[in-house]
Design an enzyme around this catalytic site. Structure first.
Site, mmCIF file in Angstrom:
data_model
loop_
_atom_site.group_PDB
_atom_site.id
_atom_site.type_symbol
_atom_site.label_atom_id
_atom_site.label_comp_id
_atom_site.label_asym_id
_atom_site.label_seq_id
_atom_site.Cartn_x
_atom_site.Cartn_y
_atom_site.Cartn_z
ATOM 1 N N ASP A 63 0.853 -1.195 0.000
ATOM 2 C CA ASP A 63 0.000 0.000 0.000
ATOM 3 C C ASP A 63 0.887 1.242 0.000
ATOM 4 O O ASP A 63 1.011 1.940 0.993
ATOM 5 C CB ASP A 63 -0.917 -0.029 1.228
ATOM 6 N N ASN A 109 11.356 -7.325 -7.728
ATOM 7 C CA ASN A 109 10.847 -6.001 -8.092
ATOM 8 C C ASN A 109 11.997 -5.017 -8.206
ATOM 9 O O ASN A 109 12.990 -5.116 -7.487
ATOM 10 C CB ASN A 109 9.808 -5.519 -7.075
ATOM 11 N N PHE A 113 10.661 3.055 -5.770
ATOM 12 C CA PHE A 113 9.907 4.015 -4.945
ATOM 13 C C PHE A 113 8.898 4.808 -5.768
ATOM 14 O O PHE A 113 8.780 6.035 -5.648
ATOM 15 C CB PHE A 113 10.848 4.984 -4.219
ATOM 16 N N SER A 171 16.251 -0.455 0.288
ATOM 17 C CA SER A 171 15.791 -0.860 -1.033
ATOM 18 C C SER A 171 16.978 -0.896 -1.988
ATOM 19 O O SER A 171 17.774 0.047 -2.026
ATOM 20 C CB SER A 171 14.746 0.121 -1.561
ATOM 21 N N ASN A 173 16.706 -0.659 -5.153
ATOM 22 C CA ASN A 173 16.246 -0.127 -6.434
ATOM 23 C C ASN A 173 16.387 1.383 -6.584
ATOM 24 O O ASN A 173 15.988 1.938 -7.600
ATOM 25 C CB ASN A 173 14.789 -0.537 -6.650
ATOM 26 N N THR A 174 16.916 2.045 -5.553
ATOM 27 C CA THR A 174 17.287 3.462 -5.657
ATOM 28 C C THR A 174 18.804 3.516 -5.560
ATOM 29 O O THR A 174 19.362 3.197 -4.510
ATOM 30 C CB THR A 174 16.648 4.292 -4.542
ATOM 31 N N LYS A 211 14.657 0.088 8.720
ATOM 32 C CA LYS A 211 14.517 -1.141 7.938
ATOM 33 C C LYS A 211 15.811 -1.411 7.190
ATOM 34 O O LYS A 211 16.301 -0.562 6.443
ATOM 35 C CB LYS A 211 13.352 -1.039 6.952
ATOM 36 N N ASN A 240 14.633 -6.342 4.434
ATOM 37 C CA ASN A 240 14.080 -5.988 3.129
ATOM 38 C C ASN A 240 14.423 -7.071 2.104
ATOM 39 O O ASN A 240 14.882 -8.152 2.465
ATOM 40 C CB ASN A 240 14.649 -4.623 2.709
#
Length: 348
Positions: A63, A109, A113, A171, A173-174, A211, A240
């Site tokens: 979400d 994935n 973000f 993450s 992915n950044t 996290k 994560n």
């Protein structure tokens, strides 16, 4: 009704993963999600001052824009973490960026973000009548000139709206984000976050978690724990997605991004145990990564987690998972003679 919802989830798995997720959020917004009975009382616990009706929570990522926390609480989750949200809206990485690895019961994935930004997030989070504990997972914009400042901005804007905050520095992915896990960068981040927290109204305690990634060496784990303690954060979420690729068989195994789901289970369990050994009861841990059953959740709790979060398992098990997992976890606690979930934390 849960069976019908699980059938709908199976049908959604025939669609593109990102399209399926968007349709799921729309259905939830229309009130088409499952409604669970109240959680078993043995699952209730308190983590960093947060009273949780169940220690089984929904992880960030499902979400992102705080659109569905009410329906997911109604589906049986004891707490829901929304986000990751960044100060400014951003589109994220180009599609395709979300991949089901069905053979492995996994997901890769590289979303980056993608979210609608703080203002849209705050407008939804601030609506009255929230049915349970809801937190905000905050991050930094990809092109920000002051990434640490982005976390400060998120804290200030959402203060008084979120029941807790999670600083997401893990993450993959950044580009460069995980560098914030190094000690010098982490001290700067947590120092500025703690200074901001202490300057904001303190009418009630608002926990702040960190996290982390599962891809950490022992020295990094020790540095993270000591830095979190030094700046009086409330706890650590472990962990994560991973950049490793343990024993995958699916054709999409070579896709770049963070891996979640069943193949992450053992790594996440191991790194949680290492964090628990270093923390030695000095701060609460929340277990995440590869949790898909009551047995998985129970193993994390016995390894030192005060609560657990899941997300990717919903892709394969459907929305009835929260209830099934909670019932199984409750049965395991009672079978081993525990009267409360907290009694089992760290009981290896």
């Amino acid at each position: 009704m849960s069976g019908l919802h699980d059938l709908a989830a199976a049908a959604l798995r025939t669609l593109d993963p990102e399209d399926a997720h968007s349709l799921t959020l729309r259905a939830l917004a229309l009130g088409l999600g499952p409604r669970a009975p109240a959680p078993d009382p043995i699952l209730a616990t308190t983590v960093a001052g947060l009273a949780l009706p169940s220690a089984v929570g929904l992880a960030a990522g499902f979400d992102k824009n705080a659109e569905a926390f009410g329906p997911m609480l109604a589906a049986g989750f004891g707490f829901v973490e929304c986000g990751t949200v960044t100060p400014l809206p951003q589109a994220g990485n180009p599609r395709p960026r979300l991949f089901r690895l069905s053979i492995d019961e996994a997901v890769i994935n590289r979303m980056g973000f993608n979210n609608a930004g703080l203002e849209a997030f705050a407008a939804r989070l601030g609506r009255p009548g929230r049915p349970g504990p809801v937190g905000a997972n905050i991050g930094a914009n990809k092109d920000s000139e002051d990434r640490i400042g982005d976390y400060v901005t998120g804290l200030r804007r959402l203060w008084g709206l979120a029941d807790w905050f999670t600083l997401n520095i893990s993450s993959p992915n950044t580009p460069g984000l995980r560098a914030l896990q190094t000690r010098a960068a982490l001290e700067e981040l947590l120092g500025r976050a703690a200074e901001t927290r202490d300057a904001l109204p303190q009418d009630r305690a608002v926990p702040m978690f960190l996290k982390v990634a599962p891809d950490l060496e022992d020295a990094e784990i020790e540095a993270i724990v000591e830095t979190v303690l030094a700046f009086r954060l409330s706890g650590i979420i472990v962990a994560n997605t991973t950049i490793s690729r343990p024993g995958l068989r699916s054709p999409q195994a070579g896709e770049t991004g963070g891996l979640s789901g069943a193949p992450l289970r053992d790594l996440a369990q191991s790194v949680l145990g290492r964090f628990s050994a270093v923390a030695a009861g000095r701060l609460p841990l929340i277990g995440a990564g590869g949790i898909a059953s009551g047995a998985d959740a129970y193993a994390r709790i016995r390894a030192g987690a005060s609560a657990v979060q899941l997300y990717s398992a919903l892709v394969y098990a459907g929305p009835g998972l929260a209830v099934r997992l909670g019932r199984d976890l409750a049965a395991r606690l009672r079978a081993d003679g525990f009267r409360t979930l907290s009694e089992a934390v760290g009981a290896r």
